[in-house]
Scaffold this motif. Structure first.
Motif, PDB file in Angstrom:
ATOM      1  N   VAL A 130      42.969  45.613  31.610  1.00  0.00           N
ATOM      2  CA  VAL A 130      42.395  44.195  31.922  1.00  0.00           C
ATOM      3  C   VAL A 130      42.147  43.518  30.404  1.00  0.00           C
ATOM      4  CG1 VAL A 130      40.475  42.918  32.720  1.00  0.00           C
ATOM      5  CG2 VAL A 130      41.448  44.870  34.098  1.00  0.00           C
ATOM      6  N   GLN A 131      42.692  42.406  30.278  1.00  0.00           N
ATOM      7  CA  GLN A 131      42.733  41.766  28.887  1.00  0.00           C
ATOM      8  C   GLN A 131      42.144  40.280  29.008  1.00  0.00           C
ATOM      9  OE1 GLN A 131      46.729  41.521  27.555  1.00  0.00           O
ATOM     10  NE2 GLN A 131      45.998  43.032  25.943  1.00  0.00           N
ATOM     11  N   ALA A 132      41.120  40.056  28.163  1.00  0.00           N
ATOM     12  CA  ALA A 132      40.605  38.574  28.076  1.00  0.00           C
ATOM     13  C   ALA A 132      41.681  37.559  27.595  1.00  0.00           C
ATOM     14  CB  ALA A 132      39.386  38.528  26.954  1.00  0.00           C
ATOM     15  N   HIS A 133      41.193  36.302  27.747  1.00  0.00           N
ATOM     16  CA  HIS A 133      42.041  35.335  27.348  1.00  0.00           C
ATOM     17  C   HIS A 133      42.542  35.491  26.074  1.00  0.00           C
ATOM     18  CE1 HIS A 133      39.234  33.083  24.888  1.00  0.00           C
ATOM     19  NE2 HIS A 133      38.532  33.664  25.743  1.00  0.00           N
ATOM     20  N   ASP A 134      41.917  35.956  25.133  1.00  0.00           N
ATOM     21  CA  ASP A 134      42.311  36.184  23.673  1.00  0.00           C
ATOM     22  C   ASP A 134      43.054  37.468  23.422  1.00  0.00           C
ATOM     23  OD1 ASP A 134      40.078  37.686  23.865  1.00  0.00           O
ATOM     24  OD2 ASP A 134      38.999  36.668  22.253  1.00  0.00           O
ATOM     25  N   GLY A 135      43.191  38.262  24.545  1.00  0.00           N
ATOM     26  CA  GLY A 135      43.855  39.528  24.214  1.00  0.00           C
ATOM     27  C   GLY A 135      42.995  40.782  24.038  1.00  0.00           C
ATOM     28  N   ARG A 136      41.645  40.747  23.999  1.00  0.00           N
ATOM     29  CA  ARG A 136      40.605  41.683  23.935  1.00  0.00           C
ATOM     30  C   ARG A 136      40.767  42.541  25.259  1.00  0.00           C
ATOM     31  NH1 ARG A 136      35.688  39.960  24.644  1.00  0.00           N
ATOM     32  NH2 ARG A 136      36.493  37.917  25.176  1.00  0.00           N
ATOM     33  N   LEU A 138      39.116  44.630  27.994  1.00  0.00           N
ATOM     34  CA  LEU A 138      37.953  44.616  28.679  1.00  0.00           C
ATOM     35  C   LEU A 138      37.674  45.440  29.543  1.00  0.00           C
ATOM     36  CD1 LEU A 138      38.083  40.874  29.762  1.00  0.00           C
ATOM     37  CD2 LEU A 138      36.802  41.793  27.951  1.00  0.00           C
ATOM     38  N   GLY A 139      36.446  46.336  29.515  1.00  0.00           N
ATOM     39  CA  GLY A 139      35.938  47.042  30.550  1.00  0.00           C
ATOM     40  C   GLY A 139      34.954  46.851  31.644  1.00  0.00           C
ATOM     41  N   LEU A 140      34.730  47.354  32.642  1.00  0.00           N
ATOM     42  CA  LEU A 140      33.900  47.019  33.815  1.00  0.00           C
ATOM     43  C   LEU A 140      32.617  46.265  33.389  1.00  0.00           C
ATOM     44  CD1 LEU A 140      33.632  46.892  36.903  1.00  0.00           C
ATOM     45  CD2 LEU A 140      32.253  49.047  36.464  1.00  0.00           C
ATOM     46  N   GLY A 141      31.801  46.756  32.416  1.00  0.00           N
ATOM     47  CA  GLY A 141      30.715  45.897  31.840  1.00  0.00           C
ATOM     48  C   GLY A 141      31.151  44.538  31.276  1.00  0.00           C
ATOM     49  N   ASP A 142      32.069  44.570  30.762  1.00  0.00           N
ATOM     50  CA  ASP A 142      32.604  43.062  30.246  1.00  0.00           C
ATOM     51  C   ASP A 142      33.043  42.029  31.353  1.00  0.00           C
ATOM     52  OD1 ASP A 142      32.411  44.137  27.661  1.00  0.00           O
ATOM     53  OD2 ASP A 142      34.361  44.959  28.179  1.00  0.00           O
ATOM     54  N   LEU A 143      32.571  42.188  32.537  1.00  0.00           N
ATOM     55  CA  LEU A 143      33.400  41.188  33.673  1.00  0.00           C
ATOM     56  C   LEU A 143      32.359  41.011  34.509  1.00  0.00           C
ATOM     57  CD1 LEU A 143      36.612  43.701  34.506  1.00  0.00           C
ATOM     58  CD2 LEU A 143      36.526  41.712  32.939  1.00  0.00           C
ATOM     59  N   ARG A 144      32.451  39.615  34.948  1.00  0.00           N
ATOM     60  CA  ARG A 144      31.514  39.124  35.778  1.00  0.00           C
ATOM     61  C   ARG A 144      32.504  37.982  36.514  1.00  0.00           C
ATOM     62  NH1 ARG A 144      29.249  42.029  33.213  1.00  0.00           N
ATOM     63  NH2 ARG A 144      27.340  41.822  32.342  1.00  0.00           N
ATOM     64  N   TRP A 145      32.020  37.832  38.002  1.00  0.00           N
ATOM     65  CA  TRP A 145      32.822  36.930  38.992  1.00  0.00           C
ATOM     66  C   TRP A 145      31.817  35.642  38.920  1.00  0.00           C
ATOM     67  CZ3 TRP A 145      37.055  38.106  41.066  1.00  0.00           C
ATOM     68  CH2 TRP A 145      37.530  39.390  40.957  1.00  0.00           C
ATOM     69  N   VAL A 146      32.359  34.804  38.761  1.00  0.00           N
ATOM     70  CA  VAL A 146      31.744  33.324  39.086  1.00  0.00           C
ATOM     71  C   VAL A 146      32.625  32.421  39.969  1.00  0.00           C
ATOM     72  CG1 VAL A 146      31.221  33.229  36.535  1.00  0.00           C
ATOM     73  CG2 VAL A 146      33.117  32.467  36.919  1.00  0.00           C
ATOM     74  N   ASP A 147      32.041  31.403  40.380  1.00  0.00           N
ATOM     75  CA  ASP A 147      32.687  30.487  41.203  1.00  0.00           C
ATOM     76  C   ASP A 147      33.673  29.669  40.693  1.00  0.00           C
ATOM     77  OD1 ASP A 147      32.789  27.757  42.804  1.00  0.00           O
ATOM     78  OD2 ASP A 147      32.035  29.224  44.345  1.00  0.00           O
ATOM     79  N   ARG A 148      34.862  29.657  40.981  1.00  0.00           N
ATOM     80  CA  ARG A 148      35.676  28.675  40.276  1.00  0.00           C
ATOM     81  C   ARG A 148      35.161  27.139  39.846  1.00  0.00           C
ATOM     82  NH1 ARG A 148      40.784  29.582  39.284  1.00  0.00           N
ATOM     83  NH2 ARG A 148      40.954  31.402  40.958  1.00  0.00           N
ATOM     84  N   SER A 149      34.571  26.528  40.756  1.00  0.00           N
ATOM     85  CA  SER A 149      33.972  25.304  40.603  1.00  0.00           C
ATOM     86  C   SER A 149      32.912  25.369  39.421  1.00  0.00           C
ATOM     87  CB  SER A 149      33.430  24.699  41.824  1.00  0.00           C
ATOM     88  OG  SER A 149      32.158  25.494  42.008  1.00  0.00           O
ATOM     89  N   ASP A 150      32.378  26.486  38.915  1.00  0.00           N
ATOM     90  CA  ASP A 150      31.451  26.605  37.972  1.00  0.00           C
ATOM     91  C   ASP A 150      32.129  26.889  36.512  1.00  0.00           C
ATOM     92  OD1 ASP A 150      29.401  26.090  39.660  1.00  0.00           O
ATOM     93  OD2 ASP A 150      28.931  28.127  39.985  1.00  0.00           O
ATOM     94  N   LEU A 151      33.240  26.978  36.587  1.00  0.00           N
ATOM     95  CA  LEU A 151      34.117  27.389  35.102  1.00  0.00           C
ATOM     96  C   LEU A 151      33.576  26.418  34.265  1.00  0.00           C
ATOM     97  CD1 LEU A 151      37.702  28.792  36.429  1.00  0.00           C
ATOM     98  CD2 LEU A 151      35.618  30.108  35.382  1.00  0.00           C
ATOM     99  N   GLU A 152      33.819  25.173  34.566  1.00  0.00           N
ATOM    100  CA  GLU A 152      33.628  24.068  33.391  1.00  0.00           C
ATOM    101  C   GLU A 152      31.949  23.532  33.274  1.00  0.00           C
ATOM    102  OE1 GLU A 152      36.103  22.977  31.652  1.00  0.00           O
ATOM    103  OE2 GLU A 152      37.361  24.534  32.659  1.00  0.00           O
ATOM    104  N   PRO A 164      23.524  34.274  33.559  1.00  0.00           N
ATOM    105  CA  PRO A 164      24.376  33.245  32.994  1.00  0.00           C
ATOM    106  C   PRO A 164      25.519  34.109  32.420  1.00  0.00           C
ATOM    107  CG  PRO A 164      22.141  33.229  32.166  1.00  0.00           C
ATOM    108  CD  PRO A 164      21.959  34.440  33.206  1.00  0.00           C
ATOM    109  N   VAL A 165      26.757  33.570  32.204  1.00  0.00           N
ATOM    110  CA  VAL A 165      27.776  33.923  32.025  1.00  0.00           C
ATOM    111  C   VAL A 165      28.479  33.031  30.600  1.00  0.00           C
ATOM    112  CG1 VAL A 165      30.384  34.779  32.430  1.00  0.00           C
ATOM    113  CG2 VAL A 165      28.477  35.086  34.228  1.00  0.00           C
ATOM    114  N   GLY A 166      28.869  33.659  29.768  1.00  0.00           N
ATOM    115  CA  GLY A 166      29.418  33.147  28.628  1.00  0.00           C
ATOM    116  C   GLY A 166      28.084  32.381  27.837  1.00  0.00           C
ATOM    117  N   ALA A 167      28.694  32.095  26.604  1.00  0.00           N
ATOM    118  CA  ALA A 167      28.005  31.173  25.734  1.00  0.00           C
ATOM    119  C   ALA A 167      28.529  29.911  25.515  1.00  0.00           C
ATOM    120  CB  ALA A 167      27.838  31.982  24.100  1.00  0.00           C
ATOM    121  N   LYS A 168      27.622  28.983  26.086  1.00  0.00           N
ATOM    122  CA  LYS A 168      28.206  27.521  25.930  1.00  0.00           C
ATOM    123  C   LYS A 168      27.508  26.561  24.643  1.00  0.00           C
ATOM    124  CE  LYS A 168      31.042  27.367  29.534  1.00  0.00           C
ATOM    125  NZ  LYS A 168      32.061  26.519  29.815  1.00  0.00           N
TER     126      LYS A 168
END
Length: 168
Positions: A130-136, A138-152, A164-168
């Protein structure tokens, strides 16, 4: 914390049940493996897999119904049909490879033969990861499910834990 009703709606809307409905049966995967290896005729599947004719006919129909395989008239003999992968079926290749690699690693009594290699180099392929958008990787601890409408959203949250998920 996320409310139970919201969690139930999220789980029900997950695409995994639909994928399992289309493919989640041993013979379907075996037929798919055979098509990836160039088999396309009913008799080839039946002989190679050792599957009962009625089960094979049922699984082929189901794979066609789900758009994974398509039936085509055989150019050499119009009385026969070929079963060919669709783009949707070809997209299952990483899934099949990942399952096989899992079996090679965790199912001790399963022989690791034949080996899948890169046709250009003749070397075994790398493990599916499993890879991140930048090619890293990822393991199980790196993953979270979010609602598609919350991506932005300014601060997306995990649908299961509310964290909270991700640094904004």
């Amino acid at each position: 914390m996320i409310e139970i009703e919201q969690l139930k709606r999220t789980v029900i809307q997950c695409s995994l049940p639909a994928a399992l409905e289309a493919m989640g049966e041993r013979w379907s995967f075996m037929i798919l493996r055979a098509t990836f290896n160039g088999l396309s005729h009913f008799e080839q599947f039946q002989t190679t897999l050792g599957i009962a004719r009625n089960i094979l006919a049922n699984r082929l129909s189901r794979l066609v119904e789900h758009g994974i395989l398509e039936r085509r008239d055989c150019p050499e003999d119009r009385r026969k049909v070929e079963y060919r992968l669709t783009a949707k079926g070809e997209a299952l290749l990483p899934t099949l490879i990942a399952l096989r690699q899992w079996g090679e690693k965790w199912e001790a009594n399963v022989p690791n033969n034949p080996v899948l290699v890169d046709a250009r180099d003749g070397k075994p392929i790398a493990d599916v990861v499993v890879q991140a958008h930048d090619g890293r990787t990822l393991g199980l601890g790196d993953l979270r499910w979010v609602d598609r409408s919350d991506l932005e959203a300014d601060q997306a949250r995990c649908i299961y834990t509310g964290e909270p998920v991700g640094a904004k």
